[in-house]
Design an enzyme around this catalytic site. Structure first.
Site, mmCIF file in Angstrom:
data_model
loop_
_atom_site.group_PDB
_atom_site.id
_atom_site.type_symbol
_atom_site.label_atom_id
_atom_site.label_comp_id
_atom_site.label_asym_id
_atom_site.label_seq_id
_atom_site.Cartn_x
_atom_site.Cartn_y
_atom_site.Cartn_z
ATOM 1 N N HIS A 1 9.073 -4.990 12.118
ATOM 2 C CA HIS A 1 9.004 -3.833 11.225
ATOM 3 C C HIS A 1 10.419 -3.456 10.791
ATOM 4 O O HIS A 1 11.264 -3.191 11.643
ATOM 5 C CB HIS A 1 8.412 -2.613 11.945
ATOM 6 N N ALA B 1 2.540 14.275 9.127
ATOM 7 C CA ALA B 1 3.490 15.392 9.086
ATOM 8 C C ALA B 1 3.087 16.454 10.109
ATOM 9 O O ALA B 1 3.927 16.997 10.835
ATOM 10 C CB ALA B 1 3.545 15.985 7.680
ATOM 11 N N ARG C 1 0.838 -1.198 0.000
ATOM 12 C CA ARG C 1 0.000 0.000 0.000
ATOM 13 C C ARG C 1 0.873 1.248 0.000
ATOM 14 O O ARG C 1 1.975 1.248 0.527
ATOM 15 C CB ARG C 1 -0.952 0.001 1.198
ATOM 16 N N GLU D 1 -7.558 -6.621 16.273
ATOM 17 C CA GLU D 1 -7.220 -5.636 17.298
ATOM 18 C C GLU D 1 -7.256 -4.224 16.720
ATOM 19 O O GLU D 1 -7.651 -3.275 17.389
ATOM 20 C CB GLU D 1 -5.837 -5.973 17.871
ATOM 21 N N GLU E 1 8.917 0.627 3.876
ATOM 22 C CA GLU E 1 8.664 -0.010 5.171
ATOM 23 C C GLU E 1 8.076 -1.398 4.942
ATOM 24 O O GLU E 1 7.160 -1.570 4.152
ATOM 25 C CB GLU E 1 7.687 0.825 6.012
ATOM 26 N N ARG F 1 3.405 -5.424 3.388
ATOM 27 C CA ARG F 1 3.190 -6.355 4.505
ATOM 28 C C ARG F 1 3.417 -7.754 3.975
ATOM 29 O O ARG F 1 2.837 -8.143 2.959
ATOM 30 C CB ARG F 1 1.760 -6.192 5.038
HETATM 31 P P1 GTP Z 1 3.873 5.829 13.262
HETATM 32 O O1 GTP Z 1 4.271 5.153 11.976
HETATM 33 O O2 GTP Z 1 4.051 7.280 13.231
HETATM 34 O O3 GTP Z 1 2.491 5.412 13.699
HETATM 35 O O4 GTP Z 1 4.853 5.404 14.405
HETATM 36 P P2 GTP Z 1 5.951 4.289 14.434
HETATM 37 O O5 GTP Z 1 6.766 4.343 13.202
HETATM 38 O O6 GTP Z 1 6.629 4.328 15.757
HETATM 39 O O7 GTP Z 1 4.996 3.049 14.368
HETATM 40 P P3 GTP Z 1 5.149 1.528 14.663
HETATM 41 O O8 GTP Z 1 6.519 0.988 14.422
HETATM 42 O O9 GTP Z 1 4.546 1.240 15.984
HETATM 43 O O10 GTP Z 1 4.222 0.923 13.521
HETATM 44 C C1 GTP Z 1 3.067 1.543 13.102
HETATM 45 C C2 GTP Z 1 2.200 0.539 12.381
HETATM 46 O O11 GTP Z 1 2.270 -0.746 12.995
HETATM 47 C C3 GTP Z 1 0.730 0.930 12.461
HETATM 48 O O12 GTP Z 1 0.360 1.669 11.356
HETATM 49 C C4 GTP Z 1 0.021 -0.430 12.524
HETATM 50 O O13 GTP Z 1 -0.134 -0.954 11.201
HETATM 51 C C5 GTP Z 1 1.012 -1.304 13.231
HETATM 52 N N1 GTP Z 1 0.804 -1.348 14.705
HETATM 53 C C6 GTP Z 1 1.613 -0.827 15.648
HETATM 54 N N2 GTP Z 1 1.135 -1.061 16.880
HETATM 55 C C7 GTP Z 1 0.003 -1.757 16.746
HETATM 56 C C8 GTP Z 1 -0.960 -2.300 17.666
HETATM 57 O O14 GTP Z 1 -0.855 -2.194 18.893
HETATM 58 N N3 GTP Z 1 -2.022 -2.958 17.124
HETATM 59 C C9 GTP Z 1 -2.175 -3.130 15.782
HETATM 60 N N4 GTP Z 1 -3.247 -3.799 15.347
HETATM 61 N N5 GTP Z 1 -1.301 -2.616 14.885
HETATM 62 C C10 GTP Z 1 -0.229 -1.925 15.347
HETATM 63 MG MG MG Z 2 5.608 3.837 11.115
#
Ligand code: GTP
Ligand code: MG
Length: 227
Positions: free
Chosen positions: A150, A84, A73, A184, A169, A107
């Protein structure tokens, strides 16, 4: 099999989507953003192809596919702008490129847990792929119980003027982790943060995440004896 959640983009669409945004970028900046989207989409295709090739090689060598399926996606413009703004980044192509790494996302859903780390290793060991970031929510699950690996990698995309590195990513998780995360996610994000439901089912879901992990480990053990 790749399920592509396609998000084609053009100047008109972008102007409409950004019509309510304060500090809206000017036309020149919007054109830059469209080029950036094209570039990132190309990077996403490069990585998807690499993953498909790895899976196909596995099939030939071991009569087994580590990848169950993939989804790709592009972050839609509205969530890009929201992110942002939330993080206080300037709304320019340069600033977005420098700060936001999940514009192009893939993914990868694997059959078993070992496949996750195998896929990661085989991909990141390729000479044109560089690991930029890594968060292992399998070894360190989130408070919610969320599990997934990730990573952000960069890959060169060859343009008329030469190669440009693009970040992509990749979220890698098993079928069980994916099933859990979908439910969830629905609970947390789709119910307009219906706190009552989160309170009611949060702990139960966390318990299920642990149970699923046990089940997946057990099944992986059986599978190992079969190949
Ligand atoms: P952002 O990308 O700004 O949200 O922060 P980040 O880069 O720290 O995010 P992170 O590594 O936690 O990953 C974000 C993505 O992981 C989200 O868009 C979700 O797809 C997934 N994700 C992270 N935490 C959860 C969770 O507790 N539950 C579920 N269902 N998905 C999650
Ligand atoms: Mg992220």
């Amino acid at each position: 099999m790749i399920l592509e959640r396609s998000n084609s983009i053009n100047l008109n669409k972008l102007q409409t989507q950004l019509s309510g945004v304060a500090n809206r970028p000017d036309i020149e900046e919007l054109s830059k953003m469209i080029k950036m989207y094209q570039l990132y989409q190309a990077g996403q295709r490069e990585i998807s192809t690499k993953l498909e090739n790895l899976d196909a090689e596995f099939q030939v060598n071991y009569d087994y596919n580590p990848i169950h399926h993939m989804e790709s996606r592009m972050k839609d413009v509205q969530s890009l702008v929201q992110k942002a703004e939330r993080k206080g980044y300037e709304l320019t192509a340069d600033s977005i490129q420098a700060n936001i790494y999940d514009i192009a996302g893939i993914r990868v859903i694997t059959n078993y847990m070992d496949d996750i780390y195998n896929v990661e290793k085989l991909l990141t060991h390729q000479t044109d792929v560089t690991l930029l970031r890594r968060k292992d929510y399998i070894k360190h699950p989130k408070e919610s119980g969320y599990r997934s690996l990730h990573i952000v990698v960069k890959v060169p995309v060859f343009q008329a003027k030469g190669p440009i590195d693009v970040p992509v990513e990749i979220q890698i998780r098993t079928v069980g982790m994916d099933m859990w995360a979908s439910l969830e996610h629905k609970l947390r994000y789709k119910t307009d943060t219906n706190q009552e439901l989160v309170d009611k089912y949060g702990d139960q879901l966390k318990g299920y995440a642990d149970e699923l992990e046990q089940i997946e480990r057990g099944m992986q053990g059986i599978h190992k004896e079969l190949i």
